[in-house]
Enzyme design. Structure first.
Site, PDB file in Angstrom:
ATOM      1  N   TYR A 155       6.492   3.432   0.336  1.00  0.00           N
ATOM      2  CA  TYR A 155       5.155   3.971   0.048  1.00  0.00           C
ATOM      3  C   TYR A 155       5.213   4.991  -1.106  1.00  0.00           C
ATOM      4  O   TYR A 155       4.369   4.971  -2.005  1.00  0.00           O
ATOM      5  CB  TYR A 155       4.635   4.606   1.332  1.00  0.00           C
ATOM      6  CG  TYR A 155       3.227   5.122   1.331  1.00  0.00           C
ATOM      7  CD1 TYR A 155       2.144   4.250   1.480  1.00  0.00           C
ATOM      8  CD2 TYR A 155       2.960   6.485   1.229  1.00  0.00           C
ATOM      9  CE1 TYR A 155       0.835   4.741   1.517  1.00  0.00           C
ATOM     10  CE2 TYR A 155       1.661   6.976   1.273  1.00  0.00           C
ATOM     11  CZ  TYR A 155       0.610   6.108   1.418  1.00  0.00           C
ATOM     12  OH  TYR A 155      -0.678   6.595   1.467  1.00  0.00           O
ATOM     13  N   LYS A 159       3.199   4.587  -4.564  1.00  0.00           N
ATOM     14  CA  LYS A 159       2.179   5.563  -4.939  1.00  0.00           C
ATOM     15  C   LYS A 159       2.551   6.293  -6.236  1.00  0.00           C
ATOM     16  O   LYS A 159       1.664   6.707  -6.996  1.00  0.00           O
ATOM     17  CB  LYS A 159       1.942   6.555  -3.798  1.00  0.00           C
ATOM     18  CG  LYS A 159       1.259   5.928  -2.569  1.00  0.00           C
ATOM     19  CD  LYS A 159      -0.057   5.257  -2.912  1.00  0.00           C
ATOM     20  CE  LYS A 159      -1.003   5.135  -1.731  1.00  0.00           C
ATOM     21  NZ  LYS A 159      -2.249   4.404  -2.093  1.00  0.00           N
TER      22      LYS A 159
HETATM   23  P1  NAP Z   1      -6.976   2.886   6.590  1.00  0.00           P
HETATM   24  O1  NAP Z   1      -7.922   3.644   7.446  1.00  0.00           O
HETATM   25  O2  NAP Z   1      -5.833   2.191   7.213  1.00  0.00           O
HETATM   26  O3  NAP Z   1      -7.817   1.861   5.690  1.00  0.00           O
HETATM   27  C1  NAP Z   1      -7.175   0.987   4.790  1.00  0.00           C
HETATM   28  C2  NAP Z   1      -8.026  -0.254   4.672  1.00  0.00           C
HETATM   29  O4  NAP Z   1      -7.357  -1.146   3.766  1.00  0.00           O
HETATM   30  C3  NAP Z   1      -8.184  -1.002   5.993  1.00  0.00           C
HETATM   31  O5  NAP Z   1      -9.544  -1.365   6.163  1.00  0.00           O
HETATM   32  C4  NAP Z   1      -7.307  -2.231   5.799  1.00  0.00           C
HETATM   33  O6  NAP Z   1      -7.761  -3.386   6.472  1.00  0.00           O
HETATM   34  C5  NAP Z   1      -7.420  -2.456   4.303  1.00  0.00           C
HETATM   35  N1  NAP Z   1      -6.347  -3.289   3.799  1.00  0.00           N
HETATM   36  C6  NAP Z   1      -5.037  -3.256   4.140  1.00  0.00           C
HETATM   37  N2  NAP Z   1      -4.348  -4.204   3.471  1.00  0.00           N
HETATM   38  C7  NAP Z   1      -5.246  -4.860   2.698  1.00  0.00           C
HETATM   39  C8  NAP Z   1      -5.155  -5.942   1.786  1.00  0.00           C
HETATM   40  N3  NAP Z   1      -3.984  -6.557   1.549  1.00  0.00           N
HETATM   41  N4  NAP Z   1      -6.278  -6.362   1.164  1.00  0.00           N
HETATM   42  C9  NAP Z   1      -7.474  -5.770   1.406  1.00  0.00           C
HETATM   43  N5  NAP Z   1      -7.631  -4.742   2.268  1.00  0.00           N
HETATM   44  C10 NAP Z   1      -6.521  -4.279   2.905  1.00  0.00           C
HETATM   45  O7  NAP Z   1      -6.341   3.857   5.478  1.00  0.00           O
HETATM   46  P2  NAP Z   1      -6.901   5.201   4.800  1.00  0.00           P
HETATM   47  O8  NAP Z   1      -6.218   6.342   5.446  1.00  0.00           O
HETATM   48  O9  NAP Z   1      -8.375   5.176   4.703  1.00  0.00           O
HETATM   49  O10 NAP Z   1      -6.249   5.056   3.354  1.00  0.00           O
HETATM   50  C11 NAP Z   1      -6.965   4.596   2.226  1.00  0.00           C
HETATM   51  C12 NAP Z   1      -6.102   4.838   0.985  1.00  0.00           C
HETATM   52  O11 NAP Z   1      -5.796   6.227   0.877  1.00  0.00           O
HETATM   53  C13 NAP Z   1      -4.772   4.095   1.031  1.00  0.00           C
HETATM   54  O12 NAP Z   1      -4.434   3.662  -0.259  1.00  0.00           O
HETATM   55  C14 NAP Z   1      -3.803   5.189   1.473  1.00  0.00           C
HETATM   56  O13 NAP Z   1      -2.492   4.907   1.085  1.00  0.00           O
HETATM   57  C15 NAP Z   1      -4.393   6.387   0.769  1.00  0.00           C
HETATM   58  N6  NAP Z   1      -4.003   7.668   1.346  1.00  0.00           N
HETATM   59  C16 NAP Z   1      -4.334   8.004   2.624  1.00  0.00           C
HETATM   60  C17 NAP Z   1      -3.955   9.243   3.122  1.00  0.00           C
HETATM   61  C18 NAP Z   1      -4.308   9.693   4.504  1.00  0.00           C
HETATM   62  O14 NAP Z   1      -3.870  10.787   4.905  1.00  0.00           O
HETATM   63  N7  NAP Z   1      -5.066   8.944   5.280  1.00  0.00           N
HETATM   64  C19 NAP Z   1      -3.218  10.120   2.324  1.00  0.00           C
HETATM   65  C20 NAP Z   1      -2.884   9.751   1.032  1.00  0.00           C
HETATM   66  C21 NAP Z   1      -3.297   8.525   0.540  1.00  0.00           C
HETATM   67  P3  NAP Z   1      -7.168  -3.732   7.953  1.00  0.00           P
HETATM   68  O15 NAP Z   1      -7.553  -2.575   8.814  1.00  0.00           O
HETATM   69  O16 NAP Z   1      -7.850  -5.023   8.283  1.00  0.00           O
HETATM   70  O17 NAP Z   1      -5.681  -3.858   7.772  1.00  0.00           O
END
Ligand code: NAP
Length: 247
Positions: A155, A159
């Site tokens: 990851y 990133k």
């Molecule tokens: P999340 O709640 O898990 O949401 C991610 C979404 O992406 C889910 O709806 C998932 O669908 C979808 N997804 C996964 N693989 C996919 C694919 N191959 N094609 C299309 N859609 C796909 O995650 P989040 O926390 O909101 O994170 C969103 C972004 O922010 C990500 O890039 C993550 O790395 C980044 N981020 C998050 C955090 C944090 O603390 N949460 C921190 C830093 C960065 P399914 O549920 O059907 O798999």
């Protein structure tokens, strides 16, 4: 006039979490919204939940698949007449130390984050160049890509790669008024972080100057800034939204 009136925004991985919050924030500023997610039903339900009628559509797409991503861009233009904002947000984690991480776990994370962001940036910028009215691409990175986090060699690599990709792409398409920027979230409350072990959460909270997790809506505000003309002279930039963690 709202910030994104008459504009169309595609947000990947937006059926839930940060992506959905971004969709809400951009919709509130007048944008047509294309919710993109792996699951067609979840994408459709999220589009309906935005409550903006025919200004929202849900499309199924695997961001690691080039044909799928091209299809999403075409669908946005066919449905709404233009593509102005593209947010590469979809993400997964497959955490493990290197001793336990399989090649498959490494490849899956690189495919969704790095390949997916490259495919989205390539497809969206091609359409935006042809439209000759500029555009904004926002790539969601992570603090893990800045400092490296234990158990996240896959990851963190993806990133960090997104930052290089963002800057190189910004140089390629800037002449056409297409801006490419990155937003770098810290620890945000979403389904991705819900299952975090309490002791790990407490350790991480101590690293954050503001002393709390961020909310998805706080990332969405930063993306709105990058998506709109408020950031019209910013490209190739990384906006850290971390509550002051790892400054
Ligand atoms: P999340 O709640 O898990 O949401 C991610 C979404 O992406 C889910 O709806 C998932 O669908 C979808 N997804 C996964 N693989 C996919 C694919 N191959 N094609 C299309 N859609 C796909 O995650 P989040 O926390 O909101 O994170 C969103 C972004 O922010 C990500 O890039 C993550 O790395 C980044 N981020 C998050 C955090 C944090 O603390 N949460 C921190 C830093 C960065 P399914 O549920 O059907 O798999």
């Amino acid at each position: 006039m709202a910030l994104l009136d008459q504009r169309t925004a595609v947000i990947t991985g937006s059926a839930q979490g940060i992506g959905y919050a971004i969709a809400e924030a951009l919709a509130a500023e007048g944008a047509n919204i294309v919710i993109v997610d792996l699951d067609a039903d979840a994408a459709g339900a999220a589009a309906a939940r935005l409550n903006i009628g025919d200004r929202a559509a849900g499309v199924a797409c695997n961001v690691a698949d080039g044909a799928d991503v091209e299809g999403v861009v075409r669908a946005a233009v066919d449905r709404f007449g233009s593509l102005d904002v593209f947010v590469n947000n979809a993400g997964i984690t497959r955490d493990a130390t290197m001793r336990k991480m399989t090649e498959q776990m490494f490849d899956e994370v690189i495919a969704v984050h790095l390949r997916g962001t490259w495919l989205g940036t390539r497809a969206a910028s091609a359409v935006m160049r042809e439209q000759e009215q500029g555009g904004s691409i926002v790539n969601i990175s992570s603090i893990s890509g800045k400092v490296g986090l234990l158990g996240q060699t896959n990851y963190s690599a993806a990133k960090a790669g997104i930052l290089g990709l963002t800057k190189a792409a910004a140089k390629e398409v800037g002449f056409a008024g297409v801006r490419v920027n990155s937003v770098m979230p810290g620890l945000i409350r979403t389904p991705m972080t819900e299952g975090m072990r309490e002791d790990i959460l407490q350790t991480r909270l101590k690293e954050i100057a503001l002393g709390r997790m961020g909310e998805a809506a706080e990332i969405a505000q930063a993306v709105l800034f990058m998506a709109s003309d408020m950031s019209s002279y910013i490209t190739g930039a990384v906006l850290e939204v971390t509550g002051g963690r790892h400054m």
